[in-house]
Design a protein around this motif. Sequence first.
Motif, PDB file in Angstrom:
ATOM      1  N   LEU A   2       0.822  -1.212   0.000  1.00  0.00           N
ATOM      2  CA  LEU A   2       0.000   0.000   0.000  1.00  0.00           C
ATOM      3  C   LEU A   2       0.851   1.256   0.000  1.00  0.00           C
ATOM      4  O   LEU A   2       0.314   2.357   0.018  1.00  0.00           O
ATOM      5  CB  LEU A   2      -0.933  -0.004   1.213  1.00  0.00           C
ATOM      6  N   ASN A   4       2.519   2.556  -2.358  1.00  0.00           N
ATOM      7  CA  ASN A   4       2.477   3.293  -3.612  1.00  0.00           C
ATOM      8  C   ASN A   4       1.218   4.131  -3.774  1.00  0.00           C
ATOM      9  O   ASN A   4       1.041   4.760  -4.803  1.00  0.00           O
ATOM     10  CB  ASN A   4       2.588   2.321  -4.794  1.00  0.00           C
ATOM     11  N   LEU A   5       0.330   4.113  -2.802  1.00  0.00           N
ATOM     12  CA  LEU A   5      -0.897   4.905  -2.901  1.00  0.00           C
ATOM     13  C   LEU A   5      -0.589   6.370  -2.612  1.00  0.00           C
ATOM     14  O   LEU A   5       0.141   6.691  -1.680  1.00  0.00           O
ATOM     15  CB  LEU A   5      -1.952   4.397  -1.925  1.00  0.00           C
ATOM     16  N   ASN A   6      -1.175   7.250  -3.397  1.00  0.00           N
ATOM     17  CA  ASN A   6      -1.013   8.676  -3.136  1.00  0.00           C
ATOM     18  C   ASN A   6      -2.379   9.308  -2.909  1.00  0.00           C
ATOM     19  O   ASN A   6      -3.385   8.610  -2.790  1.00  0.00           O
ATOM     20  CB  ASN A   6      -0.235   9.354  -4.278  1.00  0.00           C
ATOM     21  N   HIS A   9      -5.284   8.344  -5.380  1.00  0.00           N
ATOM     22  CA  HIS A   9      -5.851   7.004  -5.152  1.00  0.00           C
ATOM     23  C   HIS A   9      -6.861   7.038  -4.012  1.00  0.00           C
ATOM     24  O   HIS A   9      -7.936   6.436  -4.102  1.00  0.00           O
ATOM     25  CB  HIS A   9      -4.743   5.991  -4.837  1.00  0.00           C
ATOM     26  N   LEU A  10      -6.500   7.732  -2.959  1.00  0.00           N
ATOM     27  CA  LEU A  10      -7.406   7.846  -1.817  1.00  0.00           C
ATOM     28  C   LEU A  10      -8.694   8.561  -2.211  1.00  0.00           C
ATOM     29  O   LEU A  10      -9.793   8.150  -1.816  1.00  0.00           O
ATOM     30  CB  LEU A  10      -6.720   8.591  -0.675  1.00  0.00           C
TER      31      LEU A  10
END
Length: 82
Positions: A2, A4-6, A9-10
């Motif tokens: 997780l 790599n989520l920025n 994405h959220l």
Amino acid sequence: MLGNLNGWHLLIVLAVILLLFGAAKLPALAKSMGQSARVFRSEMKEMKRDDEAATPEVPRATESGTASSVTPEKRPSSDTSA
């Protein structure tokens, strides 16, 4: 995984949740999630307290490296002669 989520994405995940549950049900969903998290934390604290209470206290070792209040276990001798 997780990591790599920025922020985008959220934002997309939040938009999908809003579409799935609708704006009217989100406060109830958030409330139930908060209650679940609170119960989970309290149960975890209770388990830690139970573990600490069940764990016997280990006596401190003296300067010579042996524990002062520990007595050796008495084991039956392996001598079979009677």
